[in-house]
Design a protein around this motif. Structure first.
Motif, PDB file in Angstrom:
ATOM      1  N   UNK A  37      39.764  49.629  42.249  1.00  0.00           N
ATOM      2  CA  UNK A  37      38.445  50.034  41.783  1.00  0.00           C
ATOM      3  C   UNK A  37      37.811  50.834  42.898  1.00  0.00           C
ATOM      4  N   UNK A  38      37.502  52.094  42.619  1.00  0.00           N
ATOM      5  CA  UNK A  38      36.919  52.978  43.620  1.00  0.00           C
ATOM      6  C   UNK A  38      35.463  53.266  43.278  1.00  0.00           C
ATOM      7  N   UNK A  39      34.623  53.226  44.266  1.00  0.00           N
ATOM      8  CA  UNK A  39      33.206  53.519  44.079  1.00  0.00           C
ATOM      9  C   UNK A  39      32.361  52.271  44.179  1.00  0.00           C
ATOM     10  N   UNK A  40      31.250  52.388  44.874  1.00  0.00           N
ATOM     11  CA  UNK A  40      30.437  51.206  45.136  1.00  0.00           C
ATOM     12  C   UNK A  40      29.852  50.591  43.866  1.00  0.00           C
ATOM     13  N   UNK A  41      29.366  51.393  42.948  1.00  0.00           N
ATOM     14  CA  UNK A  41      28.730  50.860  41.743  1.00  0.00           C
ATOM     15  C   UNK A  41      29.747  50.158  40.850  1.00  0.00           C
ATOM     16  N   UNK A  42      30.899  50.773  40.657  1.00  0.00           N
ATOM     17  CA  UNK A  42      31.932  50.191  39.802  1.00  0.00           C
ATOM     18  C   UNK A  42      32.467  48.900  40.433  1.00  0.00           C
ATOM     19  N   UNK A  43      32.720  48.923  41.744  1.00  0.00           N
ATOM     20  CA  UNK A  43      33.225  47.733  42.434  1.00  0.00           C
ATOM     21  C   UNK A  43      32.210  46.596  42.366  1.00  0.00           C
ATOM     22  N   UNK A  44      30.959  46.906  42.586  1.00  0.00           N
ATOM     23  CA  UNK A  44      29.923  45.883  42.563  1.00  0.00           C
ATOM     24  C   UNK A  44      29.785  45.284  41.158  1.00  0.00           C
ATOM     25  N   UNK A  45      29.797  46.136  40.136  1.00  0.00           N
ATOM     26  CA  UNK A  45      29.719  45.618  38.770  1.00  0.00           C
ATOM     27  C   UNK A  45      30.935  44.752  38.446  1.00  0.00           C
ATOM     28  N   UNK A  46      32.114  45.175  38.883  1.00  0.00           N
ATOM     29  CA  UNK A  46      33.320  44.381  38.660  1.00  0.00           C
ATOM     30  C   UNK A  46      33.232  43.020  39.321  1.00  0.00           C
ATOM     31  N   UNK A  47      32.699  42.974  40.550  1.00  0.00           N
ATOM     32  CA  UNK A  47      32.503  41.698  41.234  1.00  0.00           C
ATOM     33  C   UNK A  47      31.524  40.813  40.474  1.00  0.00           C
ATOM     34  N   UNK A  48      30.405  41.390  40.067  1.00  0.00           N
ATOM     35  CA  UNK A  48      29.383  40.625  39.357  1.00  0.00           C
ATOM     36  C   UNK A  48      29.902  40.079  38.025  1.00  0.00           C
ATOM     37  N   UNK A  49      30.824  40.802  37.379  1.00  0.00           N
ATOM     38  CA  UNK A  49      31.397  40.371  36.104  1.00  0.00           C
ATOM     39  C   UNK A  49      32.577  39.415  36.274  1.00  0.00           C
ATOM     40  N   UNK A  50      32.988  39.156  37.518  1.00  0.00           N
ATOM     41  CA  UNK A  50      34.117  38.271  37.772  1.00  0.00           C
ATOM     42  C   UNK A  50      35.463  38.895  37.474  1.00  0.00           C
ATOM     43  N   UNK A  51      35.550  40.225  37.532  1.00  0.00           N
ATOM     44  CA  UNK A  51      36.780  40.934  37.191  1.00  0.00           C
ATOM     45  C   UNK A  51      37.583  41.388  38.406  1.00  0.00           C
ATOM     46  N   UNK A  52      37.137  41.048  39.597  1.00  0.00           N
ATOM     47  CA  UNK A  52      37.815  41.465  40.827  1.00  0.00           C
ATOM     48  C   UNK A  52      38.546  40.262  41.406  1.00  0.00           C
ATOM     49  N   UNK A  53      39.836  40.416  41.652  1.00  0.00           N
ATOM     50  CA  UNK A  53      40.653  39.337  42.197  1.00  0.00           C
ATOM     51  C   UNK A  53      40.757  39.407  43.718  1.00  0.00           C
ATOM     52  N   UNK A  54      40.761  40.629  44.252  1.00  0.00           N
ATOM     53  CA  UNK A  54      40.906  40.827  45.698  1.00  0.00           C
ATOM     54  C   UNK A  54      40.007  41.954  46.172  1.00  0.00           C
ATOM     55  N   UNK A  55      39.650  41.882  47.443  1.00  0.00           N
ATOM     56  CA  UNK A  55      38.969  42.987  48.121  1.00  0.00           C
ATOM     57  C   UNK A  55      39.863  43.436  49.266  1.00  0.00           C
ATOM     58  N   UNK A  56      40.083  44.733  49.375  1.00  0.00           N
ATOM     59  CA  UNK A  56      40.794  45.311  50.502  1.00  0.00           C
ATOM     60  C   UNK A  56      39.806  46.262  51.175  1.00  0.00           C
ATOM     61  N   UNK A  57      39.498  45.965  52.426  1.00  0.00           N
ATOM     62  CA  UNK A  57      38.516  46.754  53.167  1.00  0.00           C
ATOM     63  C   UNK A  57      39.165  47.339  54.411  1.00  0.00           C
ATOM     64  N   UNK A  58      38.837  48.582  54.703  1.00  0.00           N
ATOM     65  CA  UNK A  58      39.287  49.240  55.921  1.00  0.00           C
ATOM     66  C   UNK A  58      38.025  49.603  56.687  1.00  0.00           C
ATOM     67  N   UNK A  59      37.832  48.960  57.841  1.00  0.00           N
ATOM     68  CA  UNK A  59      36.628  49.179  58.638  1.00  0.00           C
ATOM     69  C   UNK A  59      36.967  50.147  59.772  1.00  0.00           C
ATOM     70  N   UNK A  60      36.200  51.231  59.829  1.00  0.00           N
ATOM     71  CA  UNK A  60      36.419  52.302  60.799  1.00  0.00           C
ATOM     72  C   UNK A  60      35.457  52.165  61.969  1.00  0.00           C
ATOM     73  N   UNK A  61      35.848  52.604  63.150  1.00  0.00           N
ATOM     74  CA  UNK A  61      35.000  52.476  64.335  1.00  0.00           C
ATOM     75  C   UNK A  61      33.916  53.563  64.380  1.00  0.00           C
ATOM     76  N   UNK A  62      32.964  53.444  63.474  1.00  0.00           N
ATOM     77  CA  UNK A  62      31.853  54.383  63.413  1.00  0.00           C
ATOM     78  C   UNK A  62      30.646  53.631  62.853  1.00  0.00           C
ATOM     79  N   UNK A  63      29.463  53.987  63.314  1.00  0.00           N
ATOM     80  CA  UNK A  63      28.221  53.411  62.815  1.00  0.00           C
ATOM     81  C   UNK A  63      27.392  54.542  62.239  1.00  0.00           C
ATOM     82  N   UNK A  64      26.978  54.413  60.979  1.00  0.00           N
ATOM     83  CA  UNK A  64      26.177  55.443  60.326  1.00  0.00           C
ATOM     84  C   UNK A  64      24.680  55.171  60.440  1.00  0.00           C
TER      85      UNK A  64
END
Length: 173
Positions: free
Chosen positions: A109-136
Motif C-alpha cells: 500500500x503506497x501513499x499516506x492516506x491509503x495506508x492510514x485508511x487501511x490501518x484504521x480498517x484493520x486491513x494491514x498485516x505488516x508495516x515495512x518502514x525505511x528510515x533515512x538519515x534526514x530531518x525535514x
C-alpha cells in the motif's frame, strides 16, 4: 521516511532525497519485500497531477497488478510496462481486490492516506518502514491524525546500514 516521520517534503514533488541515501548490500529487506509482492494499491493524486511516468514507477516497474483508489471511474492506464487499474468503492474494496489478485503474495500500500485508511480498517498485516538519515521538520507524515484506537505492533526485523534503517512490523491489534 525521514527520521522525524515525514514521507515527503512540504511540496511533495521532490522524491530525490530517497535515492540520495541508497541502501548498501547488507540490507536485503527491500529485495525480499519486492519478491514477496503480488499487487500494489496506491492513491490517485499523482495520476491527477500527471506525475506518473515510465521513469517513476512503483517498485521500479515490478510487473504485478496495480490498483489505484479513485472516486472517478476511468479506463486502465498503461505507463511503461505497467497497467494501472482505477477502482472506485473505497479503500476497503480496492485492498480486497488487490489481495485477491496477489493470491498468496503480499499487497503493498503506497501513499499516506491509503495506508492510514487501511490501518484504521484493520486491513494491514505488516508495516515495512525505511528510515533515512534526514530531518525535514515539516511535510507529509506517513501517519497523521490517526482516528482509531492505538495499534500494537510486533517487531519482525530491523536492519541498519550506514544509510538506512529498515524495519518490519506485524500488526497485532
Amino acid at each position: 521516511m525521514s527520521l522525524d516521520g515525514f514521507i515527503a517534503k512540504p511540496n511533495e514533488d521532490d522524491w530525490g532525497w530517497i535515492f540520495k541515501h541508497a541502501a548498501d548490500d547488507s540490507d536485503d529487506m527491500g529485495n525480499r519485500v519486492m519478491q514477496e509482492l503480488g499487487a500494489v494499491v496506491l492513491g490517485n493524486k499523482d495520476f491527477r497531477n500527471n506525475k506518473v511516468t515510465a521513469d517513476a514507477l512503483p517498485y521500479g516497474g515490478l510487473q504485478i497488478p496495480q490498483f489505484v483508489v479513485t472516486h472517478n471511474a476511468r479506463e486502465p492506464l498503461s505507463v511503461g510496462p505497467l497497467t494501472f487499474n482505477f477502482v472506485t468503492g473505497g479503500v476497503e474494496k480496492v485492498i480486497q481486490k488487490a489481495k485477491k489478485a496477489a493470491g498468496t503474495k503480499n499487497v503493498a500500500i503506497l501513499g499516506h492516506s491509503i495506508a492510514q485508511q487501511g490501518l484504521e480498517l484493520g486491513l494491514v498485516d505488516e508495516l515495512v518502514l525505511h528510515v533515512y538519515p534526514v530531518i525535514f521538520g515539516n511535510g507529509l507524515r506517513l501517519i497523521d491524525q490517526f482516528g482509531c484506537q492505538p495499534i500494537d505492533l510486533e517487531r519482525i526485523e530491523i536492519i541498519s546500514t550506514t544509510q538506512i534503517t529498515s524495519m518490519r512490523f506485524r500488526v497485532i491489534g
